[in-house]
Design a protein around this motif. Structure first.
Motif, short mmCIF file in Angstrom:
data_model
loop_
_atom_site.label_atom_id
_atom_site.label_comp_id
_atom_site.label_asym_id
_atom_site.label_seq_id
_atom_site.Cartn_x
_atom_site.Cartn_y
_atom_site.Cartn_z
N PRO A 1 -36.69 12.40 6.21
CA PRO A 1 -37.56 11.78 7.20
C PRO A 1 -38.07 10.43 6.69
CG PRO A 1 -38.18 14.06 6.82
CD PRO A 1 -37.15 13.72 5.79
N ALA A 2 -38.20 9.49 7.57
CA ALA A 2 -38.59 8.13 7.19
C ALA A 2 -39.93 8.10 6.45
CB ALA A 2 -38.65 7.24 8.42
N ASP A 3 -40.90 8.91 6.90
CA ASP A 3 -42.21 8.89 6.24
C ASP A 3 -42.12 9.45 4.82
OD1 ASP A 3 -41.70 11.42 7.34
OD2 ASP A 3 -43.82 11.83 7.75
N PHE A 4 -41.30 10.48 4.62
CA PHE A 4 -41.12 11.04 3.29
C PHE A 4 -40.38 10.06 2.39
CE2 PHE A 4 -38.96 14.01 0.24
CZ PHE A 4 -40.12 14.45 -0.39
N GLN A 5 -39.34 9.41 2.92
CA GLN A 5 -38.59 8.42 2.16
C GLN A 5 -39.49 7.26 1.76
OE1 GLN A 5 -35.13 8.52 1.11
NE2 GLN A 5 -36.09 6.98 -0.18
N GLN A 6 -40.38 6.86 2.66
CA GLN A 6 -41.31 5.77 2.36
C GLN A 6 -42.27 6.16 1.23
OE1 GLN A 6 -43.68 4.54 5.71
NE2 GLN A 6 -44.43 2.72 4.65
N LEU A 7 -42.75 7.40 1.24
CA LEU A 7 -43.61 7.88 0.16
C LEU A 7 -42.86 7.91 -1.17
CD1 LEU A 7 -45.71 10.80 1.68
CD2 LEU A 7 -46.58 8.80 0.47
N LEU A 8 -41.62 8.41 -1.14
CA LEU A 8 -40.80 8.43 -2.36
C LEU A 8 -40.68 7.03 -2.93
CD1 LEU A 8 -37.89 10.79 -1.20
CD2 LEU A 8 -39.55 11.31 -3.00
N ASP A 9 -40.37 6.07 -2.07
CA ASP A 9 -40.20 4.69 -2.52
C ASP A 9 -41.51 4.09 -3.03
OD1 ASP A 9 -37.51 4.86 -1.83
OD2 ASP A 9 -37.78 3.85 0.10
N SER A 10 -42.61 4.34 -2.31
CA SER A 10 -43.89 3.73 -2.70
C SER A 10 -44.39 4.29 -4.04
CB SER A 10 -44.94 3.95 -1.62
OG SER A 10 -45.33 5.31 -1.55
N MET A 11 -44.04 5.54 -4.34
CA MET A 11 -44.48 6.15 -5.60
C MET A 11 -43.41 6.06 -6.68
SD MET A 11 -46.51 9.54 -4.24
CE MET A 11 -46.62 10.21 -5.90
N ASP A 12 -42.25 5.49 -6.32
CA ASP A 12 -41.13 5.35 -7.26
C ASP A 12 -40.66 6.71 -7.77
OD1 ASP A 12 -39.26 3.67 -8.33
OD2 ASP A 12 -40.46 3.11 -10.07
N VAL A 13 -40.47 7.64 -6.81
CA VAL A 13 -40.03 9.00 -7.11
C VAL A 13 -38.59 9.17 -6.64
CG1 VAL A 13 -40.39 11.45 -6.58
CG2 VAL A 13 -42.35 9.97 -6.98
#
Length: 178
Positions: free
Chosen positions: A22-34
């Motif tokens: 999901p786009a929101d989960f992918q965005q969180l992954l990217d923002s936290m560098d996970v």
């Protein structure tokens, strides 16, 4: 040429789970560098989101073959959070809130050594194993893996099962900091 393209096509059909986040989960992954490592070697399917007073997962997967459910939650670091720079308190409070209150319920805590911290690229990490509250899951066991990196936040992986599958250790590595 056709013999070269067929393996590439076959490989591309096995990889969509990585790009279907999901786009929101992918965005969180990217923002936290996970980094999220999808379990591509089994029959995992997208699970439904589970709302809970203590944790609403942002992404979940389940496997009938492995009889395992994976739930993921990312908490970016925030200076206004009551647990700011105190991942040990945040993770322990979450484990206690998700764990059963039955008198015979036991919670085991695993501390990660330096080698394991390097594997997760985390500054701090713990694994809690417990029987979950029925409001959280009908499975007999839960493992909560909490990974913290200063300036990024906490990444939680929850593994739910009745009997631990042989793939459990590999699934514990689903989330890692980059």
């Amino acid at each position: 040429m056709k013999t070269l393209l067929f393996p590439l096509f076959l490989l591309s059909t096995l990889l969509p789970a990585q790009s279907e986040l999901p786009a929101d989960f992918q965005q969180l992954l990217d923002s936290m560098d996970v980094r999220f490592t999808a379990p591509l070697d089994s029959d995992y399917q997208l699970g439904s989101r589970h709302d809970n007073d203590y944790l609403t997962d942002q992404y979940s997967l389940r496997s009938r073959r492995e009889k395992l459910e994976l739930r993921f939650y990312l908490q970016p670091e925030n200076e206004t959070d009551q647990y700011y720079r105190r991942p040990h308190m945040a993770a322990t409070a979450l484990a206690m809130n998700l764990g059963s209150n039955d008198e015979d319920a036991v919670t085991a805590v695993h501390s990660f050594d330096d080698e394991e911290l390097d594997l997760y690229q985390a500054d701090w990490a713990k694994m809690y194993t417990f029987r979950p509250k029925r409001s959280f899951s009908d499975k007999q066991q839960a493992q909560l893996i909490a990974l913290y990196r200063e300036g990024r936040g906490i990444a939680y992986t929850v593994l739910l099962f009745d009997e631990a599958p042989i793939t459990l250790e590999g699934r514990q590595l689903s989330l890692r900091f980059r």
